[in-house]
Design an enzyme around this catalytic site. Sequence first.
Site, short mmCIF file in Angstrom:
data_model
loop_
_atom_site.label_atom_id
_atom_site.label_comp_id
_atom_site.label_asym_id
_atom_site.label_seq_id
_atom_site.Cartn_x
_atom_site.Cartn_y
_atom_site.Cartn_z
N TYR A 89 10.47 -10.42 0.84
CA TYR A 89 9.58 -10.06 2.02
C TYR A 89 10.25 -10.66 3.43
CZ TYR A 89 6.02 -8.53 -1.17
OH TYR A 89 5.13 -7.73 -2.04
N ASP B 33 -0.75 -4.90 0.64
CA ASP B 33 -2.28 -4.97 1.37
C ASP B 33 -2.33 -3.82 2.50
OD1 ASP B 33 -2.74 -7.10 -0.30
OD2 ASP B 33 -2.11 -8.53 1.30
#
Length: 779
Positions: free
Chosen positions: A624, A563
């Site tokens: 992540y 993103d």
Amino acid sequence: MNSFRNSLTKQLAFLAITTLLSKAEEVGDRWGTADKEREAYPIVELPIPREIVLEAGAFETLPDGRIAVGTRHGDVYLISGYDDAKPQPRYHLYATGLDEIFGLAWKDGSLYVTQSCELTRLTDTDGNGTADKFDVVSDAWGYGTYHEYAFGSKFDPKGNLYVALGLSSSYHSHQLFRGWAFKVTPDGKSIPIASGLRSPGGIGFNETGDLFYIESQGPWNSSCSLKAIKEGGFTGHPVSFNWYDYAPEMGKAPNMPKSGSRIIIEKEKVPQLDPYAVIFPYIRMGRSISGFTIDRSAGKFGPFANQIFAGDYTLSIIVRATTEKVNGVWQGACYPFREGLSTGLLNLHFTPQGQLITGGTNRGWPVRGLKPYSLERLAWNGKTPFEIERITVTPDGFDIRFTKPIATQQAASVDSYKMGTFTHIYMQGYGGPEVDQTKPQVKSAVPSADGMSARIVLNTMTKGHVHEFDLGALRSRDGEELVHRHAYYTLNEVPTTKWQKALLPMVCWQEMRKVLLTISFDGTCYLGWQAQRSGRGVANVLQQACFALSSETPEIVSSSRTDTGVHARALCAHLVVPSSLQHLSVRRLRTALNAQLPKDIRITEVAEVAPSFNARFDALRKEYHYHIWNHAIMNPLLRQQAWHVPFSLDESIMRQAAERFLGRHDFRAFTSHRDGVLGDSLREITRCEIHRVDELWTIKIQASGFLYKMCRCMVGTLVQVARHRMSLEDLSSLLQGGERQASGMNAPAHGLSLWQVDYPPHVFLWRGNSQHSSMKTWL
């Protein structure tokens, strides 16, 4: 009179069953593994109403989750309820009046149907659930007899569809372009791209998105096979040469191959000819291989992600296949998977839930399955079978990967590996025997430290031969026997060693040179990874760097999308090295690219990978890290890398909440729905840990795949729990498929970093320029 009719009906039914049983006896022995297969992959019947004859030839998933099924009778049905635990599917007739349907693809509100005579676009213009507009997209080929089938692909990334056309008969091409493959472009152009097809069973894309089709056993094809289609190519059957005058863009017809030769010999004389990529040994691995598909379920269908699954019409079985490109030539292996299907399989399809739908008919040729038609579903029940997962070639043997760790003592014994090879006569006659058999000896066998693979070295490797593996002597560490002990690798080329390659000028390499880039970037100034029209995606900047060096803008395929504002320590992406940069070593390529990049983007590693490698689909898992600064005052040095949470957080309950995420759950409450449509939302989290150093908290999340904004929503929810605004029971309820509005906020993007992407070691040809060690402590 009625009793006579009833009696006659029963007699005819008995004769039909007797005929089918006699046919079943003609098609060869079974594998005998159905009971073991059932333990992991049970077959569930999807009931069909009596009034519907559903000889399924093509499948497609629609945006609303329903599955479209095209039939040999020319009908299109839309099916819902196929994924229920005890399915009672609902069938809706969408279109009728078409011909044998062997291709369905959905795009922009319309269904594209490949039937024998044409490619047709079906549209429901008035919204009543039934197609009322039928548009001809392409009828560039002829059609006259039942044998002239047409098979259609799904859309490729550029919006093209591909059609494979069967001959008029095994030995004749009477109608225009019969025995050819076509590309149909988004603007409606029909472009002939390859000749030499005989009787296709399906057309589509392999694991890396390259175009392939299934060829049936017959003239010039001694066994069924998986073949690559390249533009301007010839796939083996020369009877369709008569249409080259109608395809001037294809040039002159190829040289006529010599009947009675071997294809590995004839490919040297006929430059357009590519050998079979994967041969399915006759009867043992199929007699009439049909449609195929790729497992893109990211592990929901078990340990065979990104592999090819194909059905067989005659034997009512499903087989697996894997491919790789060596020295510019496709080759690969096939493996047994599942027998015991109820009819002759014409096609199969993965649903959004990761289930495999199969269907077909027994009309026309001998079939082992006893039902005239059926629709069945296979789903993985979570039990991992002990199988040969994949075989890849090495310069002196093969790497064999397994789905479970193998027992070291047996895996290290050369006696555990039984080998044989054979080839076929390449001839115009129907079928052909296995000839030129050899028995290579295994010189050494070395299992990997984790037991998931073994590398064997052979005394000889024979190009052009199928290499047979019998691994029945191997056991798992738990003492299990292999469900299927056999596999078959079609060897067209033998790779050179790294040192042999180093001695060759790279500009002389015959194969496509592909590299994997490991990229670190500060995402503050970028609209995410993906290329943007504004040019503000990280991919845009990398493409500009390539263009500055080579005047080419290669496609760069990443492991992940990120993103706006998200960072990366190690996002991975592959690219085909531009021709003018082929001479650069991986170190020099890294240096050259970094010299063109801004300071907030750096390539930390460049690795040579196999030409068949795909950064997205070959990824095993991704990790992540999310950073939180938990203090009343924000640390200004971390303001672009960490979320400032000034409130008190309950560390103990936050750790308990993180543990609740572990395992396989429904994460629909933890994702933002793109375009309002959410497909399968099941994901398996293999790591969710809280690490704290004073005020800096790091949340580490690992999985094989993630939903859109899933990590950020998970972190936002963990913070809600740690602030006692949500209970652990509320969290558990959300993981059962709760609503998005009930979970926490999406944590800000700037606190998230893609930390690591893992790949199987066999995909790498050359590594050794890693800078990761110096970057592991950057935050």
